[in-house]
Design an enzyme around this catalytic site. Structure first.
Site, PDB file in Angstrom:
ATOM      1  N   ASN A  10      41.270  -3.214  90.660  1.00  0.00           N
ATOM      2  CA  ASN A  10      40.198  -3.053  91.650  1.00  0.00           C
ATOM      3  C   ASN A  10      39.599  -4.391  92.058  1.00  0.00           C
ATOM      4  O   ASN A  10      39.606  -5.358  91.279  1.00  0.00           O
ATOM      5  CB  ASN A  10      39.046  -2.210  91.080  1.00  0.00           C
ATOM      6  N   ALA A  11      39.042  -4.398  93.242  1.00  0.00           N
ATOM      7  CA  ALA A  11      38.105  -5.445  93.635  1.00  0.00           C
ATOM      8  C   ALA A  11      36.717  -4.946  93.256  1.00  0.00           C
ATOM      9  O   ALA A  11      36.249  -3.940  93.790  1.00  0.00           O
ATOM     10  CB  ALA A  11      38.183  -5.704  95.139  1.00  0.00           C
ATOM     11  N   ASP A  12      36.083  -5.600  92.296  1.00  0.00           N
ATOM     12  CA  ASP A  12      34.752  -5.195  91.847  1.00  0.00           C
ATOM     13  C   ASP A  12      33.696  -5.915  92.678  1.00  0.00           C
ATOM     14  O   ASP A  12      33.640  -7.155  92.693  1.00  0.00           O
ATOM     15  CB  ASP A  12      34.553  -5.531  90.368  1.00  0.00           C
ATOM     16  N   GLY A  40      42.239  -0.711  84.102  1.00  0.00           N
ATOM     17  CA  GLY A  40      43.543  -1.210  83.704  1.00  0.00           C
ATOM     18  C   GLY A  40      43.617  -2.722  83.706  1.00  0.00           C
ATOM     19  O   GLY A  40      44.067  -3.338  82.735  1.00  0.00           O
ATOM     20  N   THR A 205      33.911   4.765  70.716  1.00  0.00           N
ATOM     21  CA  THR A 205      33.041   3.599  70.821  1.00  0.00           C
ATOM     22  C   THR A 205      31.604   4.048  71.034  1.00  0.00           C
ATOM     23  O   THR A 205      31.339   5.027  71.718  1.00  0.00           O
ATOM     24  CB  THR A 205      33.488   2.684  71.968  1.00  0.00           C
ATOM     25  N   GLY A 207      29.044   1.752  72.023  1.00  0.00           N
ATOM     26  CA  GLY A 207      28.342   0.652  72.664  1.00  0.00           C
ATOM     27  C   GLY A 207      27.915  -0.401  71.659  1.00  0.00           C
ATOM     28  O   GLY A 207      28.700  -0.837  70.810  1.00  0.00           O
ATOM     29  N   ASP A 231      25.417  -8.041  81.341  1.00  0.00           N
ATOM     30  CA  ASP A 231      26.185  -7.087  82.147  1.00  0.00           C
ATOM     31  C   ASP A 231      27.145  -6.353  81.218  1.00  0.00           C
ATOM     32  O   ASP A 231      28.047  -6.951  80.649  1.00  0.00           O
ATOM     33  CB  ASP A 231      26.955  -7.842  83.239  1.00  0.00           C
ATOM     34  N   GLY A 236      33.771  -1.812  77.285  1.00  0.00           N
ATOM     35  CA  GLY A 236      34.703  -0.917  76.613  1.00  0.00           C
ATOM     36  C   GLY A 236      36.150  -1.303  76.860  1.00  0.00           C
ATOM     37  O   GLY A 236      36.995  -1.199  75.959  1.00  0.00           O
ATOM     38  N   ASP A 237      36.461  -1.758  78.059  1.00  0.00           N
ATOM     39  CA  ASP A 237      37.821  -2.205  78.377  1.00  0.00           C
ATOM     40  C   ASP A 237      38.177  -3.452  77.581  1.00  0.00           C
ATOM     41  O   ASP A 237      39.302  -3.595  77.093  1.00  0.00           O
ATOM     42  CB  ASP A 237      37.949  -2.504  79.871  1.00  0.00           C
TER      43      ASP A 237
END
Length: 292
Positions: A10-12, A40, A205, A207, A231, A236-237
């Site tokens: 993605n473009a975030d 991903g 998980t 956090g 941020d 998680g990734d």
């Protein structure tokens, strides 16, 4: 060994906001920037920065060449990333002053995966390799089934959460990864206790509170590391990418979880997603400082 990842790219698009907007509310952003993201891509970058050999399987649009080059620069094998006639996926991410976020995702090319390309990528897979999967792409179940047949260890992150998607893939995975909220939702949907989810290994998980792994060897709990979050997007990734790299390097589960906890803690002190994921030497130095 190799970590294969059928994953989103993605473009975030990040917007810094004083608070996350409520329904019908307009909030003025105080900052904006764009970076590489997608569950991903984040996981692939994390695993590569942890030292693993990573082959990403995915798709972008004609506008996504920069994202592919960014993945390549982080050491990810991008031979199996296709360019499609769909636009590159993107996410709109609002981040408040405490580091919490609210995200809207447009899947785009991530939902245009091609079975023939996936077959070609996994033709290189060998027993003991790892396959990572998430819910942001198409072809998840077929890819899991193919990788299992080749002797790969299939690790599935059930996010964005969808109980029906978990049911569809559960028989073809070795490890299920969820956060605490998703684990409770899945247990309720399946009518089972939270510690009785129908997969051989489960990683939950929590956090900042760390994570819990359950498998045939028992239960392993590793606490999180206290930091001041800037941020939390992609934490998680980052955790999962580093954890998978640890397993790929034959670390015991507990050591892989400690490495992952250090990487995720460092990541949340920085704004951004894939571009904010720390390198292995940074993580090891950070963990060493915590021991002194």
């Amino acid at each position: 060994m190799t970590i294969f990842n059928l994953g989103s790219i993605n473009a975030d698009q990040f917007y810094g906001v004083p608070r996350l907007p409520g329904p019908g509310e307009t909030v003025a952003a105080t900052a904006r920037h764009t970076g590489l993201g997608g569950k991903g891509a984040n996981q692939s970058v994390a695993a590569a920065r942890a030292g693993a050999r990573v082959a990403h399987i995915g798709a972008v649009g004609m506008d996504g060449g920069w994202a592919v080059e960014r993945l390549r620069a982080y050491g990810v094998d991008v031979r199996h990333v296709a360019v499609t006639d769909q636009p590159t996926g993107h996410a709109i991410i609002n981040v408040d002053g405490a580091g919490e976020n609210a995200i809207v995702i447009f899947p785009g090319a991530n939902r245009a995966q091609d079975r023939a390309r996936i077959d070609a990528a996994l033709a290189e897979a060998r027993p003991g390799d790892i396959l990572l999967l998430q819910n942001e792409t198409s072809c998840v179940r077929d890819t899991a089934r193919l990788a299992r047949a080749k002797g790969c260890r299939v690790i599935y992150s059930a996010a964005p959460f969808d109980a029906a998607a978990v049911r569809e893939v559960a028989d073809h995975i070795d490890m299920l990864v969820l956060n605490a909220v998703e684990a409770a939702q899945l247990a309720a949907a399946l009518g089972v206790a939270g510690d009785a989810l129908p997969v051989g290994e489960v990683l939950v998980t929590h956090g900042a509170d760390g994570a819990v792994w359950r498998g045939d060897a028992g239960i392993v709990e590793v606490p999180g590391i206290a930091v001041t979050a800037v941020d939390t997007t992609g934490a998680g990734d980052t955790y999962l990418g580093y954890f998978a790299a640890g397993l790929d390097a034959d670390l015991p589960v507990e050591e892989a979880m400690r490495l992952a906890a250090g990487a995720a803690a460092l990541k949340v002190t920085r704004p951004g997603t894939a571009d904010a994921i720390p390198a292995r030497d940074e993580v090891e130095a950070f963990l060493a400082d915590r021991k002194t």
